[in-house]
Design a protein around this motif. Structure first.
Motif, PDB file in Angstrom:
ATOM      1  N   ARG A 105       0.805  -1.290   0.115  1.00 38.18           N
ATOM      2  CA  ARG A 105       0.026  -0.107   0.094  1.00 38.18           C
ATOM      3  C   ARG A 105       0.925   1.187   0.111  1.00 38.18           C
ATOM      4  NH1 ARG A 105      -3.722  -0.251  -2.334  1.00 38.18           N
ATOM      5  NH2 ARG A 105      -3.990  -2.267  -1.455  1.00 38.18           N
ATOM      6  N   ARG A 106       1.946   0.964   0.456  1.00 39.18           N
ATOM      7  CA  ARG A 106       2.769   2.227   0.820  1.00 39.18           C
ATOM      8  C   ARG A 106       3.240   2.699  -0.762  1.00 39.18           C
ATOM      9  NH1 ARG A 106       7.029   2.124   5.844  1.00 39.18           N
ATOM     10  NH2 ARG A 106       7.812   3.857   4.311  1.00 39.18           N
ATOM     11  N   MET A 107       3.793   1.539  -1.356  1.00 39.59           N
ATOM     12  CA  MET A 107       4.062   1.852  -2.875  1.00 39.59           C
ATOM     13  C   MET A 107       3.194   2.161  -3.592  1.00 39.59           C
ATOM     14  SD  MET A 107       6.088  -1.982  -3.738  1.00 39.59           S
ATOM     15  CE  MET A 107       5.742  -1.683  -5.568  1.00 39.59           C
TER      16      MET A 107
ATOM     17  N   VAL B 141      -0.035   4.524 -13.985  1.00 39.80           N
ATOM     18  CA  VAL B 141       0.500   5.589 -13.224  1.00 39.80           C
ATOM     19  C   VAL B 141       1.252   6.667 -13.944  1.00 39.80           C
ATOM     20  CG1 VAL B 141       0.574   4.023 -11.172  1.00 39.80           C
ATOM     21  CG2 VAL B 141       2.623   4.148 -12.674  1.00 39.80           C
ATOM     22  N   PHE B 142       1.211   7.659 -13.530  1.00 45.22           N
ATOM     23  CA  PHE B 142       2.001   8.835 -14.102  1.00 45.22           C
ATOM     24  C   PHE B 142       1.512   8.933 -15.409  1.00 45.22           C
ATOM     25  CE2 PHE B 142       6.134   6.705 -11.978  1.00 45.22           C
ATOM     26  CZ  PHE B 142       5.543   6.963 -10.781  1.00 45.22           C
ATOM     27  N   PRO B 143      -0.024   9.259 -15.542  1.00 50.31           N
ATOM     28  CA  PRO B 143      -0.732   8.967 -16.953  1.00 50.31           C
ATOM     29  C   PRO B 143       0.064  10.022 -17.969  1.00 50.31           C
ATOM     30  CG  PRO B 143      -2.260  10.096 -15.080  1.00 50.31           C
ATOM     31  CD  PRO B 143      -0.975   9.677 -14.374  1.00 50.31           C
TER      32      PRO B 143
ATOM     33  N   VAL C 236      -3.060  16.182  -1.473  1.00 49.32           N
ATOM     34  CA  VAL C 236      -2.275  15.168  -1.995  1.00 49.32           C
ATOM     35  C   VAL C 236      -2.746  13.765  -1.191  1.00 49.32           C
ATOM     36  CG1 VAL C 236      -0.120  16.374  -2.475  1.00 49.32           C
ATOM     37  CG2 VAL C 236      -0.548  15.342  -0.106  1.00 49.32           C
ATOM     38  N   SER C 237      -3.422  13.720  -0.525  1.00 46.18           N
ATOM     39  CA  SER C 237      -4.076  12.415   0.074  1.00 46.18           C
ATOM     40  C   SER C 237      -5.246  11.762  -0.869  1.00 46.18           C
ATOM     41  CB  SER C 237      -4.838  12.882   1.431  1.00 46.18           C
ATOM     42  OG  SER C 237      -5.890  13.453   1.590  1.00 46.18           O
ATOM     43  N   LEU C 238      -5.477  12.592  -2.038  1.00 37.55           N
ATOM     44  CA  LEU C 238      -6.625  11.920  -2.930  1.00 37.55           C
ATOM     45  C   LEU C 238      -5.725  11.207  -4.239  1.00 37.55           C
ATOM     46  CD1 LEU C 238      -9.156  14.974  -3.032  1.00 37.55           C
ATOM     47  CD2 LEU C 238      -9.124  12.579  -1.541  1.00 37.55           C
ATOM     48  N   ARG C 239      -6.496  10.410  -4.666  1.00 32.89           N
ATOM     49  CA  ARG C 239      -5.600   9.696  -5.865  1.00 32.89           C
ATOM     50  C   ARG C 239      -5.587  10.798  -7.064  1.00 32.89           C
ATOM     51  NH1 ARG C 239      -9.065   6.396  -6.536  1.00 32.89           N
ATOM     52  NH2 ARG C 239      -8.228   4.352  -5.841  1.00 32.89           N
ATOM     53  N   TYR C 240      -4.305  10.659  -7.761  1.00 34.53           N
ATOM     54  CA  TYR C 240      -3.934  11.799  -8.708  1.00 34.53           C
ATOM     55  C   TYR C 240      -4.775  11.698  -9.881  1.00 34.53           C
ATOM     56  CZ  TYR C 240      -1.230  14.249 -12.187  1.00 34.53           C
ATOM     57  OH  TYR C 240      -0.896  15.339 -13.070  1.00 34.53           O
TER      58      TYR C 240
ATOM     59  N   GLY D 187       0.914   7.332  -6.332  1.00 31.31           N
ATOM     60  CA  GLY D 187      -0.066   8.572  -6.210  1.00 31.31           C
ATOM     61  C   GLY D 187      -1.423   7.892  -6.422  1.00 31.31           C
ATOM     62  N   ASP D 188      -1.731   6.547  -6.033  1.00 28.15           N
ATOM     63  CA  ASP D 188      -2.885   5.915  -6.208  1.00 28.15           C
ATOM     64  C   ASP D 188      -3.245   5.754  -4.644  1.00 28.15           C
ATOM     65  OD1 ASP D 188      -5.102   4.452  -6.595  1.00 28.15           O
ATOM     66  OD2 ASP D 188      -4.076   2.966  -7.813  1.00 28.15           O
ATOM     67  N   LYS D 189      -3.885   6.874  -4.338  1.00 30.17           N
ATOM     68  CA  LYS D 189      -3.974   6.926  -2.687  1.00 30.17           C
ATOM     69  C   LYS D 189      -5.513   6.791  -2.380  1.00 30.17           C
ATOM     70  CE  LYS D 189      -0.256   9.777  -1.723  1.00 30.17           C
ATOM     71  NZ  LYS D 189       0.108  11.144  -0.901  1.00 30.17           N
ATOM     72  N   SER D 190      -5.895   6.118  -1.190  1.00 32.78           N
ATOM     73  CA  SER D 190      -7.425   5.970  -0.710  1.00 32.78           C
ATOM     74  C   SER D 190      -7.343   5.828   0.745  1.00 32.78           C
ATOM     75  CB  SER D 190      -7.929   4.908  -1.456  1.00 32.78           C
ATOM     76  OG  SER D 190      -9.072   4.387  -0.755  1.00 32.78           O
ATOM     77  N   ALA D 191      -7.879   6.700   1.426  1.00 34.46           N
ATOM     78  CA  ALA D 191      -8.100   6.665   2.887  1.00 34.46           C
ATOM     79  C   ALA D 191      -8.615   5.374   3.429  1.00 34.46           C
ATOM     80  CB  ALA D 191      -8.648   7.889   3.439  1.00 34.46           C
TER      81      ALA D 191
END
Length: 279
Positions: free
Chosen positions: A130-132, A268-270, A190-194, A137-141
């Protein structure tokens, strides 16, 4: 001493007598690593599955270290250090992806022989993976929820959730170098998905239309190498899962193959990918 006499001389005996454990053991902790396997079934294949999964976790740890190193270097405008860390991570990801080889040939019967040992366990519960994902940038609380019972792990993930991703740091560096990264990207939560940006795509298009030996273009290629291997990881995971269990529901309540198919479609990095159509 003659050359012939030198060739026949016996090699020196290595140091074999130590007060306690060997210096190798003290450094590597091999005895700890090789006694962490506790299969829950009688099937001999479970040992392969268990060790391979543990090896994956070790590679996750190394890759997180490399990407955090790269992100820190980008914050300091140190592109060469960042690129070096990203290049190391590419080689490490190639080794990580090769971990699917021992699992990729499992038949449904072979996997079912020890699948029940997993119980509710599932790879999406891996905190280091999950840290990876957060660094990508693929984040989800919501992905912190499974770790509420482990305060240290939860705290590390929460910290990672609220820190800029590797890509965020790259875009901030581009902005400091005078490129037109929009405020909506630089000041985003930055806590949201890019989410992709046409303005960011235009910046990468301009960079790739210029000198391909420029250090920022090389940074873009290093990030693209990472993104490509992330895509390969997701696809290899999908294929191995489809082969072992078809379209059945995954462990831990996931949708199994359907969930992995959705993940495999995402890059990722679209903008590093879409910008290439405009160069």
């Amino acid at each position: 001493m003659s050359h012939e006499a030198h060739e026949t001389q016996e090699p020196e005996t290595p140091h074999l007598d130590f007060e306690g454990t060997t210096p190798y053991e003290d450094y590597v902790k091999a005895d700890v690593l090789t006694h962490l396997q506790h299969p829950l079934s009688d099937d001999p294949g479970e040992m392969v599955f268990l060790v391979t999964t543990q090896v994956m976790e070790l590679w996750f740890t190394v890759i997180v270290h490399e990407w955090e190193t790269a992100a820190g270097a980008l914050r300091q405008d140190d592109v060469p250090t960042a690129v070096a860390a990203l290049k190391r991570s590419v080689r490490e990801m190639e080794a990580l992806n090769a971990s699917w080889k021992p699992l990729g040939q499992l038949t449904p019967a072979q996997f079912n022989s020890y699948r029940s040992a997993l119980g509710e366990g599932s790879g999406f519960q891996s905190a280091m993976y999950r840290r990876m994902e957060f660094l990508l940038g693929d984040k989800s609380a919501s992905m912190l929820v499974p770790h509420r019972g482990a305060p240290r792990v939860h705290g590390e993930l929460e910290k990672a959730l609220h820190e800029p991703s590797l890509y965020d740091e790259a875009l901030r560096l581009l902005a400091r170098r005078g490129y037109a990264i929009p405020a909506s990207v630089l000041e985003r939560d930055v806590s949201l998905r890019y989410e992709p940006s046409e303005e960011v795509e235009a910046v990468w298009t301009a960079l790739y239309s210029g000198d391909d030996s420029d250090e920022l273009a090389r940074l873009g290629e290093a990030l693209t190498d990472v993104a490509e291997l992330v895509w390969r990881w997701r696809n290899d995971h999908l294929v191995a899962t489809r082969r072992a269990m078809g379209s059945k529901a995954g462990t831990g309540g996931s949708a199994g193959v359907a969930w992995l198919e959705k993940r495999a479609r995402k890059n990722v990095f679209p903008e590093l990918w879409t910008a290439r159509s405009h160069v």
